[in-house]
Design a protein around this motif. Structure first.
Motif, PDB file in Angstrom:
ATOM      1  N   SER A 181      39.503  44.606  39.260  1.00 52.17           N
ATOM      2  CA  SER A 181      39.710  43.324  39.936  1.00 52.17           C
ATOM      3  C   SER A 181      41.094  43.285  40.565  1.00 52.17           C
ATOM      4  N   PHE A 182      41.183  42.620  41.709  1.00 53.39           N
ATOM      5  CA  PHE A 182      42.440  42.474  42.446  1.00 53.39           C
ATOM      6  C   PHE A 182      42.617  40.998  42.782  1.00 53.39           C
ATOM      7  N   SER A 183      43.773  40.462  42.439  1.00 53.64           N
ATOM      8  CA  SER A 183      44.052  39.040  42.655  1.00 53.64           C
ATOM      9  C   SER A 183      45.456  38.878  43.211  1.00 53.64           C
ATOM     10  N   ALA A 184      45.678  37.733  43.814  1.00 50.98           N
ATOM     11  CA  ALA A 184      47.010  37.426  44.335  1.00 50.98           C
ATOM     12  C   ALA A 184      47.840  36.653  43.326  1.00 50.98           C
ATOM     13  N   ASP A 185      47.193  36.135  42.275  1.00 48.33           N
ATOM     14  CA  ASP A 185      47.925  35.370  41.274  1.00 48.33           C
ATOM     15  C   ASP A 185      47.299  35.578  39.898  1.00 48.33           C
ATOM     16  N   PRO A 192      39.225  61.045  35.248  1.00 48.33           N
ATOM     17  CA  PRO A 192      38.781  60.476  33.978  1.00 48.33           C
ATOM     18  C   PRO A 192      38.709  58.956  34.051  1.00 48.33           C
ATOM     19  N   THR A 193      39.356  58.406  35.072  1.00 46.62           N
ATOM     20  CA  THR A 193      39.420  56.977  35.345  1.00 46.62           C
ATOM     21  C   THR A 193      40.026  56.837  36.732  1.00 46.62           C
ATOM     22  N   ASP A 194      39.862  55.696  37.389  1.00 50.72           N
ATOM     23  CA  ASP A 194      40.138  55.674  38.829  1.00 50.72           C
ATOM     24  C   ASP A 194      41.092  54.560  39.288  1.00 50.72           C
ATOM     25  N   GLU A 195      42.069  54.223  38.470  1.00 49.44           N
ATOM     26  CA  GLU A 195      43.033  53.203  38.899  1.00 49.44           C
ATOM     27  C   GLU A 195      43.788  53.616  40.154  1.00 49.44           C
ATOM     28  N   GLU A 196      44.205  54.879  40.227  1.00 52.15           N
ATOM     29  CA  GLU A 196      44.995  55.333  41.374  1.00 52.15           C
ATOM     30  C   GLU A 196      44.217  55.270  42.692  1.00 52.15           C
ATOM     31  N   PRO A 197      43.032  55.877  42.773  1.00 50.50           N
ATOM     32  CA  PRO A 197      42.332  55.833  44.069  1.00 50.50           C
ATOM     33  C   PRO A 197      41.876  54.440  44.468  1.00 50.50           C
ATOM     34  N   VAL A 198      41.398  53.630  43.518  1.00 51.03           N
ATOM     35  CA  VAL A 198      40.919  52.303  43.906  1.00 51.03           C
ATOM     36  C   VAL A 198      42.079  51.418  44.354  1.00 51.03           C
ATOM     37  N   THR A 199      43.246  51.586  43.738  1.00 56.85           N
ATOM     38  CA  THR A 199      44.422  50.825  44.177  1.00 56.85           C
ATOM     39  C   THR A 199      44.818  51.242  45.590  1.00 56.85           C
ATOM     40  N   SER A 200      44.744  52.523  45.869  1.00 54.48           N
ATOM     41  CA  SER A 200      45.078  53.011  47.214  1.00 54.48           C
ATOM     42  C   SER A 200      44.100  52.467  48.249  1.00 54.48           C
ATOM     43  N   ILE A 201      42.819  52.421  47.885  1.00 52.98           N
ATOM     44  CA  ILE A 201      41.812  51.897  48.815  1.00 52.98           C
ATOM     45  C   ILE A 201      42.079  50.437  49.131  1.00 52.98           C
ATOM     46  N   LEU A 202      42.319  49.630  48.098  1.00 56.98           N
ATOM     47  CA  LEU A 202      42.580  48.197  48.326  1.00 56.98           C
ATOM     48  C   LEU A 202      43.901  47.993  49.051  1.00 56.98           C
ATOM     49  N   ARG A 203      44.883  48.814  48.770  1.00 61.90           N
ATOM     50  CA  ARG A 203      46.179  48.717  49.465  1.00 61.90           C
ATOM     51  C   ARG A 203      46.001  48.852  50.970  1.00 61.90           C
ATOM     52  N   ASP A 204      45.155  49.782  51.361  1.00 61.54           N
ATOM     53  CA  ASP A 204      44.975  50.064  52.785  1.00 61.54           C
ATOM     54  C   ASP A 204      43.901  49.194  53.433  1.00 61.54           C
ATOM     55  N   SER A 205      43.199  48.388  52.637  1.00 60.81           N
ATOM     56  CA  SER A 205      42.074  47.614  53.169  1.00 60.81           C
ATOM     57  C   SER A 205      42.302  46.103  53.169  1.00 60.81           C
ATOM     58  N   ILE A 206      43.129  45.605  52.274  1.00 59.97           N
ATOM     59  CA  ILE A 206      43.337  44.160  52.109  1.00 59.97           C
ATOM     60  C   ILE A 206      44.801  43.828  52.371  1.00 59.97           C
ATOM     61  N   LYS A 207      45.058  42.873  53.262  1.00 60.84           N
ATOM     62  CA  LYS A 207      46.432  42.532  53.621  1.00 60.84           C
ATOM     63  C   LYS A 207      46.781  41.068  53.326  1.00 60.84           C
ATOM     64  N   SER A 208      45.776  40.232  53.062  1.00 63.63           N
ATOM     65  CA  SER A 208      46.034  38.803  52.877  1.00 63.63           C
ATOM     66  C   SER A 208      45.417  38.305  51.581  1.00 63.63           C
ATOM     67  N   TYR A 209      46.098  37.328  50.974  1.00 58.62           N
ATOM     68  CA  TYR A 209      45.588  36.705  49.747  1.00 58.62           C
ATOM     69  C   TYR A 209      44.233  36.033  49.980  1.00 58.62           C
ATOM     70  N   LYS A 210      43.923  35.719  51.230  1.00 59.91           N
ATOM     71  CA  LYS A 210      42.659  35.039  51.541  1.00 59.91           C
ATOM     72  C   LYS A 210      41.443  35.919  51.229  1.00 59.91           C
ATOM     73  N   LYS A 211      41.644  37.217  51.151  1.00 64.30           N
ATOM     74  CA  LYS A 211      40.554  38.144  50.844  1.00 64.30           C
ATOM     75  C   LYS A 211      40.380  38.355  49.330  1.00 64.30           C
ATOM     76  N   LEU A 212      41.257  37.727  48.566  1.00 66.37           N
ATOM     77  CA  LEU A 212      41.244  37.905  47.115  1.00 66.37           C
ATOM     78  C   LEU A 212      40.884  36.593  46.426  1.00 66.37           C
ATOM     79  N   PRO A 213      40.394  36.632  45.189  1.00 66.35           N
ATOM     80  CA  PRO A 213      40.208  37.803  44.342  1.00 66.35           C
ATOM     81  C   PRO A 213      38.979  38.612  44.747  1.00 66.35           C
ATOM     82  N   LEU A 214      39.006  39.880  44.382  1.00 66.54           N
ATOM     83  CA  LEU A 214      37.924  40.805  44.715  1.00 66.54           C
ATOM     84  C   LEU A 214      37.686  41.720  43.521  1.00 66.54           C
ATOM     85  N   VAL A 215      36.419  41.934  43.196  1.00 64.18           N
ATOM     86  CA  VAL A 215      36.058  42.829  42.097  1.00 64.18           C
ATOM     87  C   VAL A 215      35.134  43.913  42.635  1.00 64.18           C
TER      88      VAL A 215
END
Length: 578
Positions: free
Chosen positions: A162-166, A108-131
């Motif tokens: 959106s995913f941000s480091a700050d 019904p909404t996708d917070e869980e899968p998209v968070t899992s994808i970004l968790r496994d794909s982005i490791k550094s703040y330099k890649k953020l923010p990302l939408v």
């Protein structure tokens, strides 16, 4: 495009279950077809409108550097169980198992899968923010699907994340989405309000809702002429209570046979309704835990269940049944009260109760009420707060009188914070080399719901009236008699002429009477109608604007320029490049 080659099954009568204008007209105009309750097929005309809406969304998302992706609709239940939403989402969540008995949900909404994808794909703040975002189907098992595509079990939705480091990165993404939403709804041609809203099951502390005023809207928009706007669930008013100064009197139980409402109790006791405490018993649920809660309100004030749920920080609350009232308080609703209740029952009271003295309330005995009940001495309150629905005419926080209107929720933006990232372990290394939780925002637009919102605001008694930006076609060309070769030839020439000028054209080449064609044209709602009729041999056609009904005769060679001018006037545009 020839109308004889399109599936546009127009009808003279609306379906028997069609209650609202948008449902009636879209069904009659051959835009939608119901497969089952709450499940719709979008026929070619509707699908063209949807594609136009999607195109506008994609253009505005490109403008803020949001990137499109696709997440599957079938999602493993484990991640939903991990965040606690597998149970918290309630009956609206579709749950099923595959042949190996592994549990899944339909998203019904996708917070869980998209968070899992970004968790496994982005490791550094330099890649953020990302939408990131997607435009896809969502599934919610609505208990009462209604109003056509306004409230269904399957629907198309834009959802962005959106995913941000700050915090600064979140604030920027949130503001960019808000600006993009305004641009999208402005381009579509909607009247809308941006209002404060509750975050509900999505979570987070801050959210704004975009709502299209419409009589059939299921949301109540609270607004003022000063600019304040909020959903009824979130709205607050200035506190105007004054501390009562009467000396506390002795508590007394009084027989009140047949008095169940506040007004009936007030009359039986000889007091003003505003001096009666309304006692509502709720069951607050968090996982498997159930907590009985009393909510105390002044007189006929209404409980705002969202505010109560947020104060309790629980998954959900529901009004107690008669059996529950007997179980916890030994009385039926209408005689419930807060005097002498068990410590196992949590007691919340609206802030207006705090200034009251010598109150009347139920005695937890059918047919009896207390008078002269007072806080602390007789009534224990665990928490005071704003737990009421605001009323029209009260002063909003901006000092202006509150007004109400109904609205259709068309978009919502949330500052989620770190709730999902913390639970699912979505972290990045910050500039100091420390692991920090990604800070999230999420953003949604009801794509198919926009069909209804636009139709509710623009349709008339003759049919749909689409704004040019999302109309299935720009121009409807109608030769009144296809047996006359000069009309058919001229209609075909006009189609080529207008198509070369960049317009999308539908030609009604059907062997129908002119009256049928005109009625269908009004019904399907294309912005401009060009009629090729009796003056075809003179090179003259008739141009009609669907929205205003304006009707003029034009020579064929002047048709393109005339339509350009008329459409500019219709949209209020002064841009020569449009």
């Amino acid at each position: 495009m020839k109308q004889s080659k399109m599936l546009i099954p127009t009808k003279k009568e609306a379906p028997s279950d069609a209650e609202v204008l948008s449902h009636i007209m879209m069904a009659r105009a051959g835009y939608i077809y119901q497969i089952s309750a709450g499940v719709w097929s979008y026929l070619p005309m509707a699908y063209r409108v949807i594609r136009k809406i999607e195109g506008i969304i994609r253009e505005e998302m490109d403008n803020i550097d949001a990137c499109e992706m696709q997440i599957p609709s079938m999602l493993p239940a484990e991640m939903w169980q991990q965040t606690g939403r597998y149970e918290a989402y309630g009956d609206n969540l579709y749950k099923f198992s595959d042949r190996n008995e592994r549990k899944f949900v339909l998203g019904p909404t996708d917070e869980e899968p998209v968070t899992s994808i970004l968790r496994d794909s982005i490791k550094s703040y330099k890649k953020l923010p990302l939408v990131v975002y997607q435009i896809t189907d969502k599934f919610r098992d609505e208990g009462r699907p209604r109003f056509g595509v306004l409230r269904g079990k399957e629907f198309s939705m834009y959802d962005g994340y959106s995913f941000s480091a700050d915090q600064a990165g979140l604030d920027e993404a949130y503001d960019n989405q808000a600006k993009a939403y305004r641009a999208i709804f402005d381009r579509i041609g909607l009247d809308y309000k941006v209002i404060l809203a509750d975050s509900g099951t999505i979570g987070g502390d801050n959210s704004q809702e975009f709502s299209a005023p419409a009589e059939v809207g299921e949301d109540v928009i609270v607004y003022t002429d000063g600019g304040y706007a909020a959903n009824i669930e979130k709205a607050s008013a200035k506190f105007t209570g004054v501390q009562q100064t009467d000396a506390p009197e002795e508590l007394e139980k009084v027989a009140t046979p047949g008095a169940h409402s506040v007004d009936e109790a007030a009359q039986a006791l000889g007091v003003e309704p505003s001096q009666v405490i309304k006692t509502m018993l709720y069951l607050a649920k968090t996982g498997e835990e159930v907590q009985p809660v009393l909510v105390l309100m002044r007189g006929n004030d209404e409980v705002n269940e969202t505010k109560v749920t947020n104060a309790l920080d629980c998954d959900d609350i529901e009004l107690a049944s008669d059996d529950d009232a007997q179980k916890y308080l030994n009385a039926h609703p209408g005689s419930l009260g807060p005097v002498g209740v068990s410590e196992d029952i949590k007691v919340l009271a609206d802030e207006y109760v705090k200034v009251m003295v010598n109150m009347a309330c139920g005695a937890n005995e059918d047919g009896f009420h207390y008078i002269n009940a007072n806080l602390d001495r007789d009534i224990r309150v665990d928490e005071f707060g704003d737990f009421r629905n605001v009323k029209e005419g009260e002063l909003a926080p901006d000092g202006y009188p509150i007004k109400f209107t109904n609205g259709i929720e068309i978009g919502h933006i949330f500052k989620l914070g770190t709730g999902y990232s913390k639970t699912l372990g979505a972290q990045v290394l910050d500039e100091n080399g420390r692991l920090v939780d990604m800070i999230m925002g999420c953003y949604g637009i009801g794509v198919t719901r926009l069909l209804s919102a636009v139709a509710e605001q623009n349709a008339d008694e003759n049919g749909l009236v689409w704004p040019q930006a999302i109309a299935p076609f720009d121009i409807h060309v109608i030769p009144t008699n296809v047996k006359k070769e000069e009309q058919v030839a001229m209609a075909n020439e006009i189609e080529k002429q207008l198509t070369s000028a960049g317009y999308e054209v539908l030609v009604d080449d059907r062997k129908e009477r002119a009256g049928v064609k005109f009625a269908d044209s009004d019904l399907i709602g294309i912005p401009v109608r060009v009629t090729v009729g009796k003056k075809a041999d003179e090179g003259i056609v008739e141009v009609k604007l669907r929205k205003t009904g304006e009707n003029i005769e034009v020579k064929q060679e002047e048709l393109v320029n005339t339509i350009q001018i008329l459409l500019k006037q219709l949209s209020g545009s002064t841009d020569d490049n449009e």
